[in-house]
Enzyme design. Structure first.
Site, PDB file in Angstrom:
ATOM      1  NE  ARG A 179      -4.065  -1.626  -0.195  1.00  0.00           N
ATOM      2  CZ  ARG A 179      -3.371  -3.210  -0.818  1.00  0.00           C
ATOM      3  NH1 ARG A 179      -2.013  -3.164  -1.562  1.00  0.00           N
ATOM      4  NH2 ARG A 179      -4.619  -4.390  -0.824  1.00  0.00           N
ATOM      5  CB  SER A 228      -9.760  -0.848   2.755  1.00  0.00           C
ATOM      6  OG  SER A 228     -10.273  -1.877   2.196  1.00  0.00           O
ATOM      7  CD  GLU A 298      -6.372   0.188   2.323  1.00  0.00           C
ATOM      8  OE1 GLU A 298      -6.832  -0.113   1.395  1.00  0.00           O
ATOM      9  OE2 GLU A 298      -5.681  -0.491   2.433  1.00  0.00           O
TER      10      GLU A 298
END
Length: 306
Positions: A179, A228, A298
């Site tokens: 990520r 998310s 995130e």
């Protein structure tokens, strides 16, 4: 709140600018959460050369942010001083396929890239179908889903540096990790090329249908959400930790932890950026107290808190 209007000075310093400059432009409608204050300046470049010209002549002391479709973003209620750049789909959203390569502008939806690949019989990019963002964001955060990530298919990416210089990054140059990308955060990605493999259309469509079914049955995709919220810790799932900490359905103001998927926060209708961020921090505290594991955001959070 309103920031000082600096657009006249910017226009005077950049007589060749072709893109659009707007002062104190609300960003709430540009994010999936539908929250946040204004941008001091919102700039929409006409094309890649216009973006390079703008960055080359922009005073170094002005902060620069980039916003795509705002699917993975909390804009704080005080707004953003400096310049917010939004790459418009008309100028940066084209996709095409040739051989086993799919080319895409940074403003192209991830879903559109999957569809372009499918139409050309190129497999391996079905995971993009389930990511509700743009290619620019996918490059910056190594977006992934269903066991695949951007790093698995990227050939090269093009971007413009803060000084207006154009750069081309190979896959290794991107320094991808989970990520995230190791490329200088000031670089604004403008396009990318991806490689897949020849695959029959029926197989590709079946995979894309699986991705879509999973999203519809497991995620609150019809809510005002940001996708998310937290990264999955190594060997664990963020949603399981959140659920175990008793946070399913937890509310702060107009923000709520989704009952459907605990790693999604939703705006129930009247949330502020402060509500959503506070809820996220509350979840992090409870998970840490319950499991000893620290969750990391995130979702990107930018701007001035109020």
């Amino acid at each position: 709140m309103a920031f000082p209007d600096i657009t006249p000075d910017l226009k005077a310093a950049m007589p060749g600018l072709r893109g659009r400059l707007l002062a104190n432009q609300s960003l709430a409608e540009l994010t999936w959460f539908r929250v946040g204050g204004p941008a001091q300046v919102l700039f929409t470049p006409a094309d890649e050369d216009d973006l390079a010209y703008f960055l080359k002549h922009l005073p170094n002391e002005l902060p620069v942010y980039v916003v795509g479709v705002g699917s993975n973003l909390i804009v704080r209620d005080g707004g953003l001083p400096g310049v917010v750049i939004r790459l418009a789909p008309r100028a940066f959203g084209e996709t095409s396929a040739s051989g086993d390569i799919v080319s895409a502008g940074a403003a192209a939806l991830d879903k559109r890239v999957a569809e372009t690949a499918a139409a050309a019989g190129i497999g391996g990019m079905e995971f993009f179908f389930g990511i509700p963002g743009t290619i620019g964001g996918a490059l910056r955060m190594n977006a992934g889903a269903n066991g695949r990530e951007t790093k698995d298919v990227l050939v090269e990416a093009t971007g413009i540096g803060r000084d207006g210089t154009k750069h081309v990054f190979g896959n290794a140059d991107m320094k991808f990790v989970y990520r995230n990308s190791g490329v200088d955060p000031s670089v604004i990605f403008t396009s990318a090329r991806f490689r897949g493999a020849a695959t029959d259309a029926e197989t590709i469509r079946a995979r894309m249908n699986e991705v879509q079914t999973h999203r519809e049955t497991a995620q609150p995709i019809r809510e005002k959400t940001g996708g998310s919220t937290f990264k999955n810790p190594p060997g664990n799932s963020a949603w399981k930790l959140i659920d175990a900490a008793g946070c399913r359905g937890l509310q702060v103001g107009g923000a709520q932890v989704s009952e459907m998927h605990c790693n999604f926060l939703i705006n129930t209708g009247n949330a502020t950026g402060h509500d959503i961020e506070t809820l996220g921090e509350t979840v992090r505290e409870r998970v840490k107290a319950n499991s000893g594991i620290e969750l990391h955001w995130e979702i990107k959070r930018i701007g001035i808190p109020v």
